[in-house]
Write an enzyme that holds these catalytic residues in place. Structure first.
Site, short mmCIF file in Angstrom:
data_model
loop_
_atom_site.label_atom_id
_atom_site.label_comp_id
_atom_site.label_asym_id
_atom_site.label_seq_id
_atom_site.Cartn_x
_atom_site.Cartn_y
_atom_site.Cartn_z
N TYR A 67 0.71 -1.16 0.02
CA TYR A 67 -0.17 -0.07 0.24
C TYR A 67 0.79 1.47 -0.09
O TYR A 67 0.48 2.29 -0.79
CB TYR A 67 -0.90 0.13 1.18
CG TYR A 67 -2.30 -0.76 0.67
CD1 TYR A 67 -3.14 -0.34 0.09
CD2 TYR A 67 -2.33 -2.16 1.17
CE1 TYR A 67 -4.32 -0.95 -0.41
CE2 TYR A 67 -3.27 -2.99 0.76
CZ TYR A 67 -4.59 -2.44 0.22
OH TYR A 67 -5.63 -3.22 -0.31
N TYR A 72 -14.63 -17.80 -6.29
CA TYR A 72 -13.66 -18.01 -7.38
C TYR A 72 -12.35 -18.33 -6.62
O TYR A 72 -12.33 -18.00 -5.26
CB TYR A 72 -13.51 -16.81 -8.26
CG TYR A 72 -13.13 -15.57 -7.63
CD1 TYR A 72 -11.82 -15.27 -7.07
CD2 TYR A 72 -14.26 -14.52 -7.31
CE1 TYR A 72 -11.39 -13.79 -6.52
CE2 TYR A 72 -13.97 -13.26 -6.76
CZ TYR A 72 -12.75 -12.94 -6.33
OH TYR A 72 -12.30 -11.76 -5.61
N GLU A 89 -8.61 -6.93 4.59
CA GLU A 89 -7.83 -7.91 4.06
C GLU A 89 -7.10 -8.83 5.02
O GLU A 89 -7.21 -10.05 4.81
CB GLU A 89 -6.84 -7.39 2.94
CG GLU A 89 -7.57 -6.77 1.75
CD GLU A 89 -6.70 -5.92 0.82
OE1 GLU A 89 -5.54 -5.86 0.92
OE2 GLU A 89 -7.40 -5.02 0.13
#
Length: 402
Positions: free
Chosen positions: A95, A188, A135
């Site tokens: 980041y 996914y 996250e």
């Protein structure tokens, strides 16, 4: 906490981002990959070349500026992006790199003064912290589930099945012989591909195309053939070179396009082409869990040659009273016309859809090419389907359906 002054400055850049957002994000990626080429091992090169990722990032930056005084409003978007980041292996240490390159791009493209750059630097820090926090929770959750793991895990291709002229399924089992974690239908995985002669690793995200609870994961991949663009590098490699017994690194399942298992409403699954893959996971889950919910399964394909999983869906339709399946072919073959093995020729039009869906009081899920999705979204909205009952997935960076 951002000061009122910082919020005011960031919000004042909204018109600029609306006008030059893609130009800024295009320059951002140029700087990023020039100075940190190792990140090309994470990002999808094709999406870069086609400008999809630049547009998606521009939309995200624009939304952040618009809602900088109420970031709670964009938490759903942060979570959606967070799923992709976790699946790709993006970490907290990335980041600051992104922030530095983004500020440089804003300065170079827009000639932004220091006051604006400082405000955006502060704002980026707050936004980055939100991503990092969400996250981190996702990484922990993926790693601590039964059969779960962090980052990538080696899987063996135990079976390769041709589903149509353009779609092939790959059945994947862990190389270590351990369990695989469960997932929610619609999610996914990221598959990591190293192609001989290529400098960087390729990551691709593929929907899981079978119900959870198996000893394997199944992905079903379309062989992408370009018309005015090159063929899909990774999909063609998987079809032509990956064979049974080969090993592929795979991430733990991710994604927020998921079947609402708590709802009792009927389910309408609408797919175009390879968009059928998450729908197969949803359909198979509903029947394997003996759900009594009515299911309307609508699939659009060119013809039977490109229609994957046709026999399976027909068998489900015949066996389960609550399931009704419909097929639309845009260019049926002579054999299709002779056999009458489809329900409609042409496209999934409003009038036809209205005659086959059981009710607008249902949970609608759709996936396919972006023009197809835009059309379906417009039809459902026009029919009065509630927005909270409309669910969709982009194969690639998020775009607008308006």
């Amino acid at each position: 906490m951002l000061s009122e002054k910082t919020i005011e400055i960031v919000k004042s850049t909204v018109p600029l981002l609306q006008e030059k957002g893609v130009e800024i994000t295009t320059r951002f990626y140029e700087i990023l990959f020039s100075e940190h080429p190792e990140l090309l091992n994470i990002f999808n090169h094709t999406n870069q070349k086609k400008g999809r990722q630049q547009q998606a990032l521009a939309n995200a930056v624009y939304a952040a500026a618009t809602y900088i005084d109420n970031l709670e409003a964009i938490i759903p978007v942060v979570k959606q992006i967070g799923h992709k980041h976790r699946s790709l292996g993006i970490k907290a240490e990335h980041y600051p790199i992104v922030g530095t390159c983004l500020l440089r791009a804003i300065k170079e493209v827009a000639g932004a003064p220091d006051e604006v750059l400082n405000a955006w630097g502060e704002a980026y820090g707050v936004i980055a912290d939100a991503f990092i926090s969400i996250e981190a929770e996702m990484y922990e959750e993926a790693a601590h589930k039964e059969g779960g793991w962090k980052d990538f895990r080696n899987f063996v291709v135990v079976k390769k099945v041709k589903e149509s002229d353009v779609i092939t399924s790959f059945y994947l089992k862990p190389e270590d012989g351990g369990k695989v974690s469960s997932f929610i239908p619609g999610q996914y995985v990221t598959v990591q591909i190293n192609i001989e002669g290529e400098t960087y690793t390729h990551n691709r995200q593929y929907s899981l195309s079978d119900a959870p609870g198996k000893e394997y994961y199944r992905i079903s991949v379309k062989k992408e053939k370009g018309v005015d663009t090159p063929d899909g590098k990774v999909s063609n490699y998987l079809h032509d070179h990956v064979k049974e017994g080969d090993m592929l690194p795979v991430s733990a399942p991710a994604g927020d396009f998921v079947l609402n298992m708590d709802s009792t409403l009927p389910v309408v699954l609408i797919s175009g082409g390879v968009g059928i893959t998450p729908m197969m996971s949803m359909l198979n889950t509903l029947i394997e869990q003996d759900s009594k919910r009515n299911v309307c399964f609508v699939h659009a394909a060119i013809n039977s040659n490109t229609h994957a999983m046709k026999e399976h869906v027909e068998a489900v339709d015949n066996e389960y009273e609550q399931v009704k399946a419909y097929t639309c072919y845009s260019a049926p073959t002579e054999k299709d016309l002779e056999m009458k093995n489809f329900d409609k020729e042409g496209f999934v039009e409003r009038e036809w859809l209205q005659t086959i869906i059981p009710t607008t009081e249902a949970e609608f899920y759709f996936c396919g090419p972006v023009p197809f999705m835009k059309h379906i979204n417009a039809v459902l909205t026009d029919l009065g389907v509630k927005q909270e009952h409309i669910h969709y997935e982009f194969f690639g960076p998020a775009a607008s359906l308006q």
